[in-house]
Motif scaffolding. Structure first.
Motif, PDB file in Angstrom:
ATOM      1  N   HIS A  62       0.814  -1.221   0.000  1.00  0.00           N
ATOM      2  CA  HIS A  62       0.000   0.000   0.000  1.00  0.00           C
ATOM      3  C   HIS A  62       0.843   1.265   0.000  1.00  0.00           C
ATOM      4  O   HIS A  62       0.479   2.254  -0.626  1.00  0.00           O
ATOM      5  N   TYR A  63       1.967   1.234   0.715  1.00  0.00           N
ATOM      6  CA  TYR A  63       2.730   2.466   0.893  1.00  0.00           C
ATOM      7  C   TYR A  63       4.166   2.372   0.399  1.00  0.00           C
ATOM      8  O   TYR A  63       4.944   3.299   0.580  1.00  0.00           O
ATOM      9  N   GLY A  64       4.523   1.233  -0.199  1.00  0.00           N
ATOM     10  CA  GLY A  64       5.801   1.170  -0.900  1.00  0.00           C
ATOM     11  C   GLY A  64       7.037   1.233  -0.018  1.00  0.00           C
ATOM     12  O   GLY A  64       8.099   1.651  -0.487  1.00  0.00           O
ATOM     13  N   GLN A  65       6.912   0.828   1.233  1.00  0.00           N
ATOM     14  CA  GLN A  65       8.130   0.774   2.075  1.00  0.00           C
ATOM     15  C   GLN A  65       8.946  -0.432   1.645  1.00  0.00           C
ATOM     16  O   GLN A  65       8.732  -1.552   2.133  1.00  0.00           O
ATOM     17  N   ARG A  99      15.832   6.720   4.668  1.00  0.00           N
ATOM     18  CA  ARG A  99      14.988   7.672   3.943  1.00  0.00           C
ATOM     19  C   ARG A  99      13.538   7.207   3.861  1.00  0.00           C
ATOM     20  O   ARG A  99      12.623   8.009   3.715  1.00  0.00           O
ATOM     21  N   LEU A 100      13.341   5.859   3.928  1.00  0.00           N
ATOM     22  CA  LEU A 100      11.974   5.317   3.872  1.00  0.00           C
ATOM     23  C   LEU A 100      11.472   4.901   5.253  1.00  0.00           C
ATOM     24  O   LEU A 100      10.507   4.143   5.366  1.00  0.00           O
ATOM     25  N   ALA A 101      12.147   5.380   6.304  1.00  0.00           N
ATOM     26  CA  ALA A 101      11.711   5.110   7.688  1.00  0.00           C
ATOM     27  C   ALA A 101      11.655   3.615   7.995  1.00  0.00           C
ATOM     28  O   ALA A 101      10.787   3.147   8.725  1.00  0.00           O
ATOM     29  N   ALA A 183      12.670  14.257  -7.517  1.00  0.00           N
ATOM     30  CA  ALA A 183      12.670  15.678  -7.161  1.00  0.00           C
ATOM     31  C   ALA A 183      13.801  15.963  -6.184  1.00  0.00           C
ATOM     32  O   ALA A 183      14.214  15.086  -5.433  1.00  0.00           O
ATOM     33  N   VAL A 187      13.373  11.018  -3.020  1.00  0.00           N
ATOM     34  CA  VAL A 187      14.007   9.749  -2.667  1.00  0.00           C
ATOM     35  C   VAL A 187      14.853   9.172  -3.807  1.00  0.00           C
ATOM     36  O   VAL A 187      15.197   7.995  -3.792  1.00  0.00           O
ATOM     37  N   GLY A 194       9.737   2.249  -5.319  1.00  0.00           N
ATOM     38  CA  GLY A 194       8.861   3.145  -6.073  1.00  0.00           C
ATOM     39  C   GLY A 194       9.565   3.951  -7.145  1.00  0.00           C
ATOM     40  O   GLY A 194       8.943   4.382  -8.119  1.00  0.00           O
TER      41      GLY A 194
ATOM     42  N   SER B 182       7.008  15.190  -4.605  1.00  0.00           N
ATOM     43  CA  SER B 182       6.981  14.744  -6.000  1.00  0.00           C
ATOM     44  C   SER B 182       7.547  15.807  -6.927  1.00  0.00           C
ATOM     45  O   SER B 182       7.647  16.975  -6.556  1.00  0.00           O
ATOM     46  N   ALA B 193       1.991   3.554  -4.481  1.00  0.00           N
ATOM     47  CA  ALA B 193       2.448   3.176  -3.142  1.00  0.00           C
ATOM     48  C   ALA B 193       3.704   3.954  -2.739  1.00  0.00           C
ATOM     49  O   ALA B 193       3.790   4.474  -1.628  1.00  0.00           O
ATOM     50  N   GLY B 194       4.656   4.067  -3.665  1.00  0.00           N
ATOM     51  CA  GLY B 194       5.934   4.694  -3.352  1.00  0.00           C
ATOM     52  C   GLY B 194       5.828   6.148  -2.925  1.00  0.00           C
ATOM     53  O   GLY B 194       6.696   6.659  -2.215  1.00  0.00           O
ATOM     54  N   TYR B 196       3.927   7.302  -0.774  1.00  0.00           N
ATOM     55  CA  TYR B 196       3.591   7.371   0.653  1.00  0.00           C
ATOM     56  C   TYR B 196       4.812   7.064   1.517  1.00  0.00           C
ATOM     57  O   TYR B 196       5.131   7.815   2.445  1.00  0.00           O
ATOM     58  N   ALA B 197       5.520   5.966   1.203  1.00  0.00           N
ATOM     59  CA  ALA B 197       6.730   5.636   1.969  1.00  0.00           C
ATOM     60  C   ALA B 197       7.717   6.804   1.951  1.00  0.00           C
ATOM     61  O   ALA B 197       8.407   7.064   2.934  1.00  0.00           O
ATOM     62  N   ALA B 198       7.759   7.521   0.837  1.00  0.00           N
ATOM     63  CA  ALA B 198       8.698   8.639   0.693  1.00  0.00           C
ATOM     64  C   ALA B 198       8.427   9.763   1.691  1.00  0.00           C
ATOM     65  O   ALA B 198       9.307  10.577   1.970  1.00  0.00           O
ATOM     66  N   PHE B 200       7.326   9.208   4.887  1.00  0.00           N
ATOM     67  CA  PHE B 200       7.361   8.757   6.286  1.00  0.00           C
ATOM     68  C   PHE B 200       8.527   9.373   7.069  1.00  0.00           C
ATOM     69  O   PHE B 200       8.366   9.763   8.219  1.00  0.00           O
ATOM     70  N   TYR B 201       9.699   9.416   6.445  1.00  0.00           N
ATOM     71  CA  TYR B 201      10.866   9.929   7.165  1.00  0.00           C
ATOM     72  C   TYR B 201      10.730  11.434   7.456  1.00  0.00           C
ATOM     73  O   TYR B 201      10.850  11.854   8.615  1.00  0.00           O
ATOM     74  N   THR B 230      -1.607  12.817   2.541  1.00  0.00           N
ATOM     75  CA  THR B 230      -2.818  11.990   2.565  1.00  0.00           C
ATOM     76  C   THR B 230      -4.061  12.875   2.469  1.00  0.00           C
ATOM     77  O   THR B 230      -5.172  12.383   2.568  1.00  0.00           O
TER      78      THR B 230
END
Lengths: 349, 349
Positions: A62-65, A99-101, A183, A187, A194, B182, B193-194, B196-198, B200-201, B230
């Motif tokens: 869902h969130y691409g971690q 970077r992705l926690a 960007a 990331v 992702g 982005s 998905a990606g 969102y993970a981006a 988190f940190y 979100t």
């Protein structure tokens, strides 16, 4: 550190045609799996390669971690096994994870787990330049919860795939003018899953025009050449070799930094600096542009035969003293224990 | 279209405390699964919710080919079941899929599959404003091959989670000055998905400073306010409501566009335009800034109590005629069949 090993009953190696391998489609007998739970990485296990069970709510879906590395194991003619700069891989994996926690992986789990796995897969690694075992360490968020926040549970997994050369045929590239890979403040420097899916659609449009890859430019102006998504990019103007400096949009490629070092030590005029599309096109028009090549673990060094920007199509000249061939050969000789390695890059396993 | 249904033997609903639900942690009895293979989507199946088996080489783990939607089902006091603008969700899912080189899902599979699943989970949807069933349709690349190219096999899955209100407590936000969500020409507009993970940190760094969310700014200049990751974001200056126009960096939020429509139809001066950090801070200093609120499916409307930019901290005033409360109420009344829906947004299932 204990590693619990469950070996396969029967290896599938006899069914594999090593002279006809599609990249990344065949996997060895075993994999390493290490779980993160309750705030800590548990002891890794080596088990038969095969499907694993995941909650459909696992956050990776869902969130691409998800972050990964790409490495290769090489075998010399004496049967000894080597990795190339594995310290750099584990450091970058943890940089991507930060970077992705994603919680950092202890380096010992990475190094000892990988060594144990490779010894078990020794037969899968064929000697001879070009043959290798491609190694894919990765970390994914497995916790079954669809709140948009970092997971509490992860898996670190290593899978291995026997490989010949990654790229086949002549490669021509499109220079990005509309789409972007990453960007400032994003990331792009991480090997985040992702980053790759985001390139597939623009690359499929390039394929339709007859180009195999895209050279990404800076998202702000599309004036500066950055990287090719799975490869860093080098440009040779006369006898000067140029590559973009790493930043938060560009992957700090291990092959890239090795080539920069080799070029510097061999007295090549090596410039790590911003390089513009304008400068590239002027050099192509004047005849000063001798080579473009990509660098990466899978491809090692990949010559690029031509490029398109806007409506302008450029074809590169044939060169007899190719830097691409020279540095590929040098790197392979170090990797395969054919020549001395003054850098300590080659690590015997 | 046939849907093969395997119902659970015993529902787990009696074990669920519906007055104490953590968002996205509890799932209903069933899920819908539909496979893409050999160039086509197969017939969907509804089966007991539970773990699924995936190759560790599944491309979703390595290259992030994963898109999702967020929806809710609502029940009115008469026990009738409704969705809010489901056509928009399936269209956006396929728009996201296109950008990630994922094959489009036939809309019939989405609509009929979801309706069938919701009828089966009817007991999980509690009447009353605020109660809902959060619905998570998503598509992931399942093919076991680690070549960096689009997968040939996918799963479309719908899972459901009973929900109360998403955000609790007062929300204060940091305005992004360094990190970005982005790029122009990137995938920010997709529910990839990606994306969102981006976040988190950077969000975890904001948490450490006491801020719950980040308002992302344009990656080029960090001067213009975009979205909250979100949620889309609205600003009220005097009696004018402002939100950023959608572009390839900003999600085309269904709640966002519904609020824009409601505001226009109620005679609010609704401006969809670039809105700068400078303008926001000037309005905050002069007292003209009355409200900031986020909009999204999970949160519906989420008032923001304060923000920080650089070293400057701003606290928003209390307002008696809150636009956030007004449009949240209006939306909820439409969603829960409490007032007329002249737009046809509410769809009975």
């Amino acid at each position: 550190m204990d590693i619990n090993i469950t070996p396969v009953k029967t290896s599938k190696i006899k069914d594999i045609d090593f002279s006809n391998l599609a990249f990344g489609h065949v996997f060895t007998d075993h994999m390493l799996v290490c779980n993160y739970k309750n705030g800590a990485w548990e002891a890794p296990e080596i088990m038969p390669y095969g499907p694993l069970s995941f909650e459909p709510s696992a956050r990776v879906f869902h969130y691409g971690q998800a972050v990964f590395e790409g490495m290769k194991a090489y075998k010399d003619e004496a049967g000894d096994l080597f990795l190339f700069r594995p310290d750099e891989s584990v450091k970058r994996l943890n940089k991507s994870s930060e970077r992705l926690a994603i919680p950092a992986l202890p380096e010992e789990i990475f190094h000892k787990g990988l060594a144990e796995l490779l010894h078990l897969e020794n037969e899968w690694i064929k000697p001879g330049k070009g043959n290798s075992l491609y190694i894919r360490p990765f970390v994914i968020a497995t916790e079954g919860a669809i709140a948009a926040s970092p997971a509490q549970e992860y898996k670190f997994i290593i899978i291995c795939s026997p490989a010949q050369a990654y790229y086949a045929g002549e490669v021509r590239v499109l220079i990005a003018e509309k789409f972007s890979r990453s960007a400032d403040g994003g990331v792009g420097y991480a090997k985040a899953a992702g980053n790759y899916a985001a390139q597939f659609y623009p690359t499929s449009l390039a394929h339709k025009e007859g180009y195999q890859q895209i050279i990404w430019t800076d998202a702000n102006t599309h004036e500066y050449l950055e990287e090719a998504g799975t490869m860093n990019i080098f440009f040779r103007i006369g006898d000067t070799l140029i590559t973009a400096p790493t930043n938060d949009r560009i992957l700090d490629g291990i092959t890239r930094k090795s080539i920069v070092q080799l070029a510097q030590d061999e007295g090549v005029n090596m410039e790590v600096r911003d390089f513009s599309v304008k400068e590239l096109k002027e050099a192509a028009r004047s005849g000063a542009l001798k080579e473009i090549f990509g660098s990466g673990t899978a491809a090692v060094v990949n010559p690029i035969k031509g490029f398109k920007h806007g409506d302008e199509v450029f074809e590169l000249p044939e060169v007899t003293d190719s830097f691409a061939a020279r540095f590929k050969d040098k790197l392979l000789n170090i990797q395969y224990n054919i020549e001395a390695d003054p850098y300590g890059w080659r690590v015997k396993i």
